[in-house]
Design a protein around this motif. Structure first.
Motif, PDB file in Angstrom:
ATOM      1  N   GLY A  27      36.133  47.868  36.067  1.00  0.00           N
ATOM      2  CA  GLY A  27      35.462  47.419  35.225  1.00  0.00           C
ATOM      3  C   GLY A  27      36.246  46.130  34.507  1.00  0.00           C
ATOM      4  N   LEU A  28      37.555  45.983  34.973  1.00  0.00           N
ATOM      5  CA  LEU A  28      38.417  44.880  34.451  1.00  0.00           C
ATOM      6  C   LEU A  28      37.941  43.882  34.965  1.00  0.00           C
ATOM      7  CD1 LEU A  28      41.819  47.069  34.740  1.00  0.00           C
ATOM      8  CD2 LEU A  28      40.392  46.793  32.692  1.00  0.00           C
ATOM      9  N   GLY A  29      37.324  43.523  36.186  1.00  0.00           N
ATOM     10  CA  GLY A  29      37.315  42.408  36.835  1.00  0.00           C
ATOM     11  C   GLY A  29      35.762  41.770  36.701  1.00  0.00           C
ATOM     12  N   MET A  30      35.039  42.323  35.833  1.00  0.00           N
ATOM     13  CA  MET A  30      33.477  41.598  35.558  1.00  0.00           C
ATOM     14  C   MET A  30      33.788  40.486  35.334  1.00  0.00           C
ATOM     15  SD  MET A  30      31.492  45.243  34.168  1.00  0.00           S
ATOM     16  CE  MET A  30      30.187  44.252  33.898  1.00  0.00           C
ATOM     17  N   GLU A  31      34.534  40.143  34.292  1.00  0.00           N
ATOM     18  CA  GLU A  31      34.337  38.605  33.572  1.00  0.00           C
ATOM     19  C   GLU A  31      34.946  37.652  34.895  1.00  0.00           C
ATOM     20  OE1 GLU A  31      33.622  35.583  31.695  1.00  0.00           O
ATOM     21  OE2 GLU A  31      32.995  37.753  31.153  1.00  0.00           O
ATOM     22  N   ARG A  32      35.857  38.190  35.585  1.00  0.00           N
ATOM     23  CA  ARG A  32      36.595  37.515  36.613  1.00  0.00           C
ATOM     24  C   ARG A  32      35.557  37.169  37.758  1.00  0.00           C
ATOM     25  NH1 ARG A  32      41.294  35.600  39.317  1.00  0.00           N
ATOM     26  NH2 ARG A  32      40.717  34.432  41.177  1.00  0.00           N
ATOM     27  N   LEU A  33      34.516  38.150  38.066  1.00  0.00           N
ATOM     28  CA  LEU A  33      33.464  37.901  38.919  1.00  0.00           C
ATOM     29  C   LEU A  33      32.449  36.889  38.440  1.00  0.00           C
ATOM     30  CD1 LEU A  33      33.015  41.704  39.958  1.00  0.00           C
ATOM     31  CD2 LEU A  33      33.686  39.963  41.515  1.00  0.00           C
ATOM     32  N   ARG A  34      32.004  37.150  37.060  1.00  0.00           N
ATOM     33  CA  ARG A  34      31.075  36.204  36.575  1.00  0.00           C
ATOM     34  C   ARG A  34      31.633  34.858  36.801  1.00  0.00           C
ATOM     35  NH1 ARG A  34      30.941  39.950  32.589  1.00  0.00           N
ATOM     36  NH2 ARG A  34      28.934  41.158  32.535  1.00  0.00           N
ATOM     37  N   VAL A  35      33.050  34.464  36.218  1.00  0.00           N
ATOM     38  CA  VAL A  35      33.522  33.250  36.189  1.00  0.00           C
ATOM     39  C   VAL A  35      33.509  32.696  38.044  1.00  0.00           C
ATOM     40  CG1 VAL A  35      35.958  31.903  36.385  1.00  0.00           C
ATOM     41  CG2 VAL A  35      35.120  33.572  34.308  1.00  0.00           C
ATOM     42  N   ASP A  36      33.660  33.626  38.711  1.00  0.00           N
ATOM     43  CA  ASP A  36      33.684  32.984  40.129  1.00  0.00           C
ATOM     44  C   ASP A  36      32.350  32.555  40.568  1.00  0.00           C
ATOM     45  OD1 ASP A  36      36.487  33.554  40.294  1.00  0.00           O
ATOM     46  OD2 ASP A  36      36.444  35.467  41.526  1.00  0.00           O
ATOM     47  N   MET A  37      31.308  33.439  40.239  1.00  0.00           N
ATOM     48  CA  MET A  37      29.892  33.013  40.442  1.00  0.00           C
ATOM     49  C   MET A  37      29.672  31.847  39.719  1.00  0.00           C
ATOM     50  SD  MET A  37      28.223  36.798  40.096  1.00  0.00           S
ATOM     51  CE  MET A  37      26.651  36.004  40.091  1.00  0.00           C
ATOM     52  N   ASN A  38      30.182  31.656  38.591  1.00  0.00           N
ATOM     53  CA  ASN A  38      29.675  30.433  37.878  1.00  0.00           C
ATOM     54  C   ASN A  38      30.316  29.313  38.688  1.00  0.00           C
ATOM     55  OD1 ASN A  38      27.769  31.488  36.119  1.00  0.00           O
ATOM     56  ND2 ASN A  38      29.618  31.983  34.673  1.00  0.00           N
ATOM     57  N   ARG A  39      31.865  29.260  39.095  1.00  0.00           N
ATOM     58  CA  ARG A  39      32.343  28.239  39.708  1.00  0.00           C
ATOM     59  C   ARG A  39      31.796  27.999  41.110  1.00  0.00           C
ATOM     60  NH1 ARG A  39      38.698  29.943  38.199  1.00  0.00           N
ATOM     61  NH2 ARG A  39      38.591  29.248  36.172  1.00  0.00           N
ATOM     62  N   LEU A  40      31.335  28.950  41.637  1.00  0.00           N
ATOM     63  CA  LEU A  40      30.833  28.718  43.216  1.00  0.00           C
ATOM     64  C   LEU A  40      29.564  27.993  43.084  1.00  0.00           C
ATOM     65  CD1 LEU A  40      30.498  29.040  46.237  1.00  0.00           C
ATOM     66  CD2 LEU A  40      29.657  31.075  45.957  1.00  0.00           C
ATOM     67  N   LEU A  41      28.530  28.381  41.960  1.00  0.00           N
ATOM     68  CA  LEU A  41      27.311  27.613  41.785  1.00  0.00           C
ATOM     69  C   LEU A  41      27.535  26.175  41.174  1.00  0.00           C
ATOM     70  CD1 LEU A  41      24.739  30.084  40.111  1.00  0.00           C
ATOM     71  CD2 LEU A  41      24.794  28.804  42.320  1.00  0.00           C
ATOM     72  N   ALA A  42      28.613  26.234  40.303  1.00  0.00           N
ATOM     73  CA  ALA A  42      28.815  24.750  39.761  1.00  0.00           C
ATOM     74  C   ALA A  42      29.208  23.792  40.949  1.00  0.00           C
ATOM     75  CB  ALA A  42      29.835  25.049  38.806  1.00  0.00           C
ATOM     76  N   LEU A  43      30.120  24.322  41.649  1.00  0.00           N
ATOM     77  CA  LEU A  43      30.468  23.555  43.020  1.00  0.00           C
ATOM     78  C   LEU A  43      29.416  23.236  43.792  1.00  0.00           C
ATOM     79  CD1 LEU A  43      32.879  22.642  44.792  1.00  0.00           C
ATOM     80  CD2 LEU A  43      32.972  24.603  45.748  1.00  0.00           C
ATOM     81  N   LEU A  44      28.217  24.143  44.142  1.00  0.00           N
ATOM     82  CA  LEU A  44      27.207  23.718  44.898  1.00  0.00           C
ATOM     83  C   LEU A  44      26.391  22.569  44.319  1.00  0.00           C
ATOM     84  CD1 LEU A  44      26.530  27.301  46.335  1.00  0.00           C
ATOM     85  CD2 LEU A  44      27.905  25.406  47.547  1.00  0.00           C
TER      86      LEU A  44
END
Length: 181
Positions: A27-44
Motif C-alpha cells: 500500500g506504500l506505492g499507491m501514490e506512486r502508481l497514481r503519479v505514474d498513470m497521470n504522467r503517462l496520460l499527460a505525456l500522451l
C-alpha cells in the motif's frame, strides 16, 4: 479474495527489504502508481496521441462499470487489428488490382473508431491514408499504412502500460499487508 504471492514476480516492482514484497502490495506505492498513470496520460495528451474524447470516456467509468475504458479500448484494439490486416491484404493483392473503394471503407471505419476513443494521431494519419486511396495512389497508401501501423502500435503499447498501472493500483487498494519489523 486470496492472492498467491508466489505467483507474483519479485522483480516486477521495487520490494520492501524486510518483507520482500513489492511496495505496491504494502500500500506504500499507491501514490506512486497514481503519479505514474497521470504522467503517462499527460505525456500522451502533450504528444497529441490522445484528445478530449478519451477524457469523456474516463468520465463514463464508475463503480458500476470499473473496467469500462479498458473494455472499450480492448474492443477498439481487436477491431483495429482486423482492419489493419484487411488493409494490408487489400494493398498486397498479387494482380495489382487494388480495390480502393474497399480500402476507403476500412479507413473510414478505422478513423471513426479511433475518434471515438480519442486516438488523435491514429485518426490524423488515417486522413492521409484516405487521401492516398481516393487518388488511387498505391505507393501513398503503402506509406500511409506504415504510418498508421506505427501510430497504432505506439498508442496500443502506451495504453496497455496505462491499464497495467491501473490494475496495479486497483490491487494495491484491495490488498494491503502489514509491514513487519
Amino acid at each position: 479474495m486470496k492472492l498467491d504471492l508466489s505467483e507474483i514476480p519479485k522483480s516486477s516492482s521495487k520490494s520492501n527489504n524486510k518483507t520482500g514484497l513489492p511496495v505496491w502490495l504494502l500500500g506504500l506505492g499507491m501514490e506512486r502508481l497514481r503519479v505514474d498513470m497521470n504522467r503517462l496520460l499527460a505525456l500522451l495528451f502533450h504528444q497529441g496521441v490522445l484528445d478530449e474524447q478519451f477524457i469523456q470516456l474516463q468520465q463514463l467509468q464508475d463503480d458500476s462499470s470499473p473496467n469500462f475504458i479498458s473494455e472499450v479500448v480492448n474492443i477498439y484494439f481487436n477491431e483495429s487489428d482486423k482492419l489493419l490486416r484487411n488493409l494490408t491484404n487489400l494493398l498486397m493483392e498479387k494482380d495489382l488490382k487494388v480495390d480502393y473503394k474497399k480500402i476507403g471503407m476500412h479507413i473510414n471505419q478505422f478513423m471513426g473508431s479511433s475518434s471515438s476513443i480519442g486516438a488523435k494521431r491514429v485518426r490524423n494519419v488515417c486522413v492521409d491514408f484516405r487521401a492516398a486511396s481516393e487518388m488511387a495512389n498505391r505507393f501513398g497508401c503503402l506509406r500511409a499504412l506504415e504510418m498508421v501501423e506505427h501510430e497504432y502500435c505506439y498508442l496500443k503499447n502506451n495504453l496497455h502500460e496505462y491499464f497495467h498501472l491501473e490494475q496495479q493500483l486497483a490491487l494495491a487498494a484491495i490488498i494491503r499487508y502489514p509491514i513487519q519489523n
